[in-house]
Design a protein around this motif. Structure first.
Motif, PDB file in Angstrom:
ATOM      1  N   VAL A 207       0.671-115.929  40.717  1.00  0.00           N
ATOM      2  CA  VAL A 207       1.123-114.776  41.520  1.00  0.00           C
ATOM      3  C   VAL A 207       1.780-113.748  40.593  1.00  0.00           C
ATOM      4  O   VAL A 207       1.496-112.551  40.667  1.00  0.00           O
ATOM      5  CB  VAL A 207       2.122-115.235  42.613  1.00  0.00           C
ATOM      6  N   GLN A 210      -0.819-111.773  38.799  1.00  0.00           N
ATOM      7  CA  GLN A 210      -1.807-111.033  39.598  1.00  0.00           C
ATOM      8  C   GLN A 210      -1.204-109.971  40.518  1.00  0.00           C
ATOM      9  O   GLN A 210      -1.923-109.091  40.987  1.00  0.00           O
ATOM     10  CB  GLN A 210      -2.617-112.001  40.473  1.00  0.00           C
ATOM     11  N   CYS A 211       0.087-110.115  40.817  1.00  0.00           N
ATOM     12  CA  CYS A 211       0.668-109.270  41.873  1.00  0.00           C
ATOM     13  C   CYS A 211       1.783-108.407  41.304  1.00  0.00           C
ATOM     14  O   CYS A 211       2.582-108.876  40.492  1.00  0.00           O
ATOM     15  CB  CYS A 211       1.227-110.156  42.986  1.00  0.00           C
TER      16      CYS A 211
END
Ligand SMILES: Cc1cc2nc3c(=O)[nH]c(=O)nc-3n(C[C@H](O)[C@H](O)[C@H](O)COP(=O)(O)O)c2cc1C
Length: 222
Positions: A207, A210-211
């Motif tokens: 996460v 990617q975020c």
């Protein structure tokens, strides 16, 4: 073995490419369930601009397999060339993936079912088609259906891999499957019960990788 109690999170976190498949048939009721899962997917304007040709006939699968094998051979040769800069576990991992890919290519026609996904761009509102970059929006009305079916396969204990190499053989695929002129192909998914463990641990970015928060590149604290 089917595991109807597989939670959605379990299915999503173990759905990996399963390339070694047994030849045993898939019972019709199981096939029906995984195909129905595909039909539940969203699509732009709910036009559902995809169809899937379920190929079980030996001669037809064999013709498709020959096309796949030739495409895989070209792809794998390039991929292998790129491995020269790797060593140790990273190299071993890539070699395992390639070996599994070689196996799939060599046994493509022996999978009991090939799902050939077709789409019709005239039924799609492709909102990025005029931009000066590759268009991806149209695929968003097809690949969710495929993903639903892949997740259903996890629940049913069926191995599967989304493949796209056969897009390069679209003319031949259209001829083999009598696909109408205004329909095109975007994926072939071989299905079968796994030779080995089947679905299992996956390697993905996290996460945090990617975020982002609020603007691109900014670390996210959830
Ligand atoms: C758009 C797309 C195209 C793919 N095409 C192929 C393919 O043609 N042949 C193949 O063996 N695997 C194909 N794959 C499978 C990927 O290689 C695989 O999902 C990825 O390497 C991650 O591996 P894992 O799911 O086993 O963790 C494709 C996957 C996606 C999402």
């Amino acid at each position: 073995m089917p595991n109807p109690s597989t939670s959605m999170y379990d299915a999503m976190s173990t759905q990996r490419a399963v390339r070694r498949l047994r030849t045993d048939p898939i019972p019709p009721e199981v096939l029906e369930r995984i195909l129905e899962a595909g039909t539940w997917a969203p699509s732009g304007g709910n036009t559902q601009p995809w169809r899937v040709v379920v190929v079980r006939e030996g001669a037809r699968k064999q013709r498709i397999a020959e096309l796949y094998q030739a495409q895989w051979a070209q792809y794998a040769a390039l991929y292998r060339r790129g491995l020269s800069r790797l060593s140790g576990e990273a190299l071993a991992k890539q070699e395992r993936t390639l070996a599994a890919g070689d196996y799939l290519a060599g046994h493509f026609g022996a999978a009991p079912v090939l799902l050939v996904y077709c789409f019709n761009p005239q039924l799609m509102a492709i909102t990025d088609s005029d931009l000066d970059r590759p268009s991806v929006v149209g695929g968003g009305s097809v690949y969710p259906a495929i993903q639903n079916t892949l997740l259903a396969c996890v629940s049913e204990g069926i191995g599967c891999t989304l493949t796209t190499l056969l897009c390069r053989e679209e003319a031949a695929m259209k001829e083999i499957l009598a696909i109408p002129q205004d329909w095109y192909t975007c994926a072939v998914v071989p299905l079968g019960y796994p030779v080995g463990k089947g679905h299992g641990p996956i390697t993905r970015r996290t996460v945090a990788q990617q975020c982002y928060a609020e603007s691109f590149g900014e670390s996210l604290v959830v």
